[in-house]
Design an enzyme around this catalytic site. Structure first.
Site, PDB file in Angstrom:
ATOM      1  N   LYS A   1      36.541  26.362  40.781  1.00  0.00           N
ATOM      2  CA  LYS A   1      36.728  27.059  39.516  1.00  0.00           C
ATOM      3  C   LYS A   1      36.817  26.093  38.340  1.00  0.00           C
ATOM      4  CE  LYS A   1      39.012  30.942  41.824  1.00  0.00           C
ATOM      5  NZ  LYS A   1      40.194  31.836  41.871  1.00  0.00           N
TER       6      LYS A   1
ATOM      7  N   PRO B   1      37.964  34.136  36.631  1.00  0.00           N
ATOM      8  CA  PRO B   1      36.606  34.081  37.160  1.00  0.00           C
ATOM      9  C   PRO B   1      36.564  33.379  38.515  1.00  0.00           C
ATOM     10  CG  PRO B   1      36.668  33.383  34.865  1.00  0.00           C
ATOM     11  CD  PRO B   1      38.082  33.498  35.318  1.00  0.00           C
ATOM     12  N   GLU B   2      35.764  33.921  39.435  1.00  0.00           N
ATOM     13  CA  GLU B   2      35.622  33.295  40.742  1.00  0.00           C
ATOM     14  C   GLU B   2      34.479  32.275  40.690  1.00  0.00           C
ATOM     15  OE1 GLU B   2      36.236  35.746  44.167  1.00  0.00           O
ATOM     16  OE2 GLU B   2      37.233  37.303  43.021  1.00  0.00           O
TER      17      GLU B   2
ATOM     18  N   ARG C   1      48.646  38.124  45.138  1.00  0.00           N
ATOM     19  CA  ARG C   1      47.634  39.051  44.638  1.00  0.00           C
ATOM     20  C   ARG C   1      47.549  40.276  45.525  1.00  0.00           C
ATOM     21  NH1 ARG C   1      43.802  36.532  41.589  1.00  0.00           N
ATOM     22  NH2 ARG C   1      43.377  38.643  40.838  1.00  0.00           N
TER      23      ARG C   1
END
Length: 262
Positions: free
Chosen positions: A52, A2-3, A252
């Site tokens: 986060k 989750p961002e 990523r």
């Protein structure tokens, strides 16, 4: 993972539902049992997000620190709560509502001093009132890291993840491989302002939405994931129709347009 918008939305919702109330805390899985007994039956003072990370403040230097990581998730229920589903690390509840926390990367009781030291290692969070873009600009101008890697570096900008990274750089027309120290002050100001605005939209709708509301044919709340994004996981650039380039940066996949982001 989750961002930051998701974490801030969780902090907002959990504050509304549980802050100021006496809550019970259990660990059906057993891995948090000892610490659960230290805070169960106490009043939850506040819930705070930083990047986060989530912090549940029970006072007396007892703070529940949660980092969801890749697999962590919350399930919220009305009372009576159902039987625990899966390996529930933490179950927190009061008279009307509760949540189960499964699979977090970090779940621990920390002191206020430990929380402060953890937050000091994080960068500027665009969603926090105490964020300092000037301090971030000073670090960016001295960094030879690519702007793509800077955006994922939680010690520089806290809360931005892979989707926001791709969308922000596309909307600004910035080559992801440009070193941070080549950004102009004007470009940095635009990047910070856009990041803040998009993440605030994310908190409001509880999802990432980066398209221009004027270009959509339906309300933002009704857009599906593909309609909500410009370039992330797209085959073609929405501006020039060129094939989207997929590289790797910061471990990523990075989606960009070689024509529009020069």
């Amino acid at each position: 993972m989750p961002e930051g918008h998701t974490i801030h939305r969780l902090a907002r919702d959990h504050s509304k539902w549980f802050a100021g109330k006496k809550v019970m805390v259990e660990s059906p899985q057993g891995r948090f049992s000892e610490d659960a007994t230290r805070i169960s039956g106490k009043s939850l003072k506040s819930v705070e997000a930083y990047g986060k990370h989530l912090f549940y403040n029970f006072g007396g230097s007892k703070i529940l620190h949660v980092h969801l990581g890749l697999y962590g998730r919350f399930r919220v229920y009305r009372t009576p709560l159902p039987e625990p589903c899966g390996a529930v690390r933490v179950r927190l509840f009061e008279r009307e509502r509760g949540f189960d926390l499964n699979g977090p990367n970090q779940c621990e009781l920390v002191s206020s001093a430990e929380m402060r030291r953890l937050c000091e290692k994080l960068g500027q969070d665009p969603l926090r009132r105490d964020s300092d873009p000037i301090a971030l600009w000073d670090r960016v101008t001295r960094s030879k890291k690519t702007i793509a890697n800077i955006l994922l570096d939680q010690s520089m900008i806290a809360g931005v993840g892979n989707i926001y990274r791709a969308e922000i750089l596309f909307l600004l027309g910035i080559d992801p491989m440009r070193p941070g120290n080549e950004l102009t002050k004007c470009e940095f100001n635009e990047l910070w302002a856009l990041t803040k605005r998009l993440m605030e939209i994310g908190v409001k709708y509880n999802r990432i939405i980066t398209v221009n509301s004027e270009s959509t044919q339906k309300p933002l709340s009704r857009l599906n994931r593909s309609e909500s994004l410009n370039i992330y996981k797209k085959a073609c650039c929405p501006s020039c129709n060129a094939a989207v380039t997929i590289n790797e940066a910061g471990g990523r996949k990075l989606f960009s347009c070689n024509r529009c982001q020069r």
